[in-house]
Design an enzyme around this catalytic site. Structure first.
Site, short mmCIF file in Angstrom:
data_model
loop_
_atom_site.label_atom_id
_atom_site.label_comp_id
_atom_site.label_asym_id
_atom_site.label_seq_id
_atom_site.Cartn_x
_atom_site.Cartn_y
_atom_site.Cartn_z
N ASP A 1 0.20 -6.63 4.70
CA ASP A 1 -0.59 -7.85 4.93
C ASP A 1 0.27 -9.06 5.29
OD1 ASP A 1 -2.95 -6.55 4.58
OD2 ASP A 1 -3.27 -7.21 2.52
N THR B 1 0.82 -1.21 0.00
CA THR B 1 0.00 0.00 0.00
C THR B 1 0.85 1.26 0.00
OG1 THR B 1 -1.77 -1.14 1.13
CG2 THR B 1 -1.78 1.22 1.32
N1 ASP Z 1 -2.50 -4.81 0.31
C1 ASP Z 1 -1.42 -4.33 1.01
C2 ASP Z 1 -0.23 -5.28 0.97
O1 ASP Z 1 0.49 -5.26 0.03
C3 ASP Z 1 -1.76 -3.93 2.38
C4 ASP Z 1 -0.78 -2.93 2.86
O2 ASP Z 1 0.34 -2.83 2.39
O3 ASP Z 1 -1.14 -2.23 3.80
O4 ASP Z 1 -0.03 -6.05 1.87
#
Ligand code: ASP
Length: 321
Positions: A93, A13
């Site tokens: 994640d 993210t």
């Molecule tokens: N979807 C994201 C990830 O790459 C979540 C994040 O980074 O906060 O894990």
């Protein structure tokens, strides 16, 4: 001399953008690490920073091959006399899995700091830039040496051994049980309150490690079915970690499933679905994970199996980690 840092961007993210500033969850990874760094004023004052981008993905897409590649890169950099510390930007994640993997495989007094962000770069109040600055400050600070692999999120410095994502969306998503919160960064000042008492860091060498055998995690619960165990055996898994109830209590299906898996040569470990506390040894049945949660126990089991450890060696290791 100015600290010399390597900044490795892997995605998440922190490197993502969405259609508008209020969208916090529907985003795409779009930003390269060089651009992310260039967008933050004043970072050149912190250190000499060299960027690398082995891949740029959401962390749910991280394969074993990518994690191994990253670990080999981090290991190479910390062995380089011209590098003082390494920072890795990462999706939140699965950040704790990579951080724990590095904790188990990279032995160095030099700081290795992982960070991410809960909000995309395009968001109002995006947390990525400050998290990144805080991670660079932490990595550049000599006080961060010899504290094991670190996770910096939301102004706090956590031990990778203990760090875990505990909230799905908030910026203070990461916590660490017991002794895991080591310090904080306030107004650009790194302050440590404690040094982790790590029983064993980097018990596994990365030398020649190019793959790891499959190990599954199976959640246990009331009236659980047997078929996940049968499927794991049939799929060729080499081990099973049960995210068991309480202090590693197993449902009848889990007990029978592990017994069958054991007869077929799989190594089974009882961890707990309860976030805090240890799983203690039992007279019979699968090995206890002790202080490791199911994700951590899986990583240890894969590494142990990759290194050819048997049941006795794995039992001993689980007690010590
Ligand atoms: N979807 C994201 C990830 O790459 C979540 C994040 O980074 O906060 O894990």
């Amino acid at each position: 001399m100015r600290p010399r840092l390597v900044l490795i961007g892997t995605g998440g993210t922190i490197a993502a953008t969405a259609g508008d500033a209020r969208t916090l969850t529907g985003y795409q990874v779009t930003q390269g690490i060089e651009a992310m760094l260039a967008a933050i004023p004043g970072v050149a004052d912190i250190a000499d920073i060299r960027c690398e981008q082995p891949f740029n993905v959401d962390s749910r897409n991280l394969s074993t091959a990518r994690v191994l590649r990253l670990a080999h890169e981090v290991d190479r950099h910390v062995r380089d006399a011209e590098v003082d510390a390494v920072v890795v930007t990462h999706g939140t994640d699965s950040l704790e899995e990579t951080a724990f993997f590095l904790h188990l495989t990279v032995r160095s007094p030099k700081p290795i700091v992982l960070i991410g962000a809960m909000r995309p770069a395009s968001a109002l109040s995006a947390d990525g830039p400050l998290n990144l600055v805080n991670a660079l400050l932490t990595a550049a600070d000599p006080a961060s040496r010899d504290r094991g692999v670190l996770v910096v999120m939301n102004d706090r410095i956590l031990a990778a051994r203990h760090a875990a994502k505990r909230h799905t969306t908030r910026v203070d998503a990461f916590g660490a049980d017991g002794a895991g919160v080591l310090g904080a960064i306030t107004d650009g000042r790194v302050r440590y309150d404690m040094r982790p008492d790590l029983p064993e860091t980097a018990p596994f060498s990365l030398t020649g490690l190019r793959a790891m055998p499959p190990v599954d995690i199976i959640l246990d619960y009331q009236d659980a079915p047997r078929h996940p165990y049968t499927a794991a055996i049939q799929a060729g898994s080499r081990g099973i970690v049960v995210a068991a109830m309480g202090n590693g209590s197993l449902s009848p299906a889990a007990l029978r499933g592990c017994a069958e898996a054991g007869r077929r040569g799989l190594v089974c470990v009882r961890a707990s679905r309860v976030p805090d506390g240890q799983v203690t040894d039992a007279a019979q049945g699968p090995l206890a994970s002790h202080a490791l949660n199911p994700l951590q126990a899986r990583i240890v089991l894969r590494l142990a199996l990759a290194r050819g450890l048997g049941q006795v060696g794995i039992k001993d290791l689980l007690q010590r980690l």
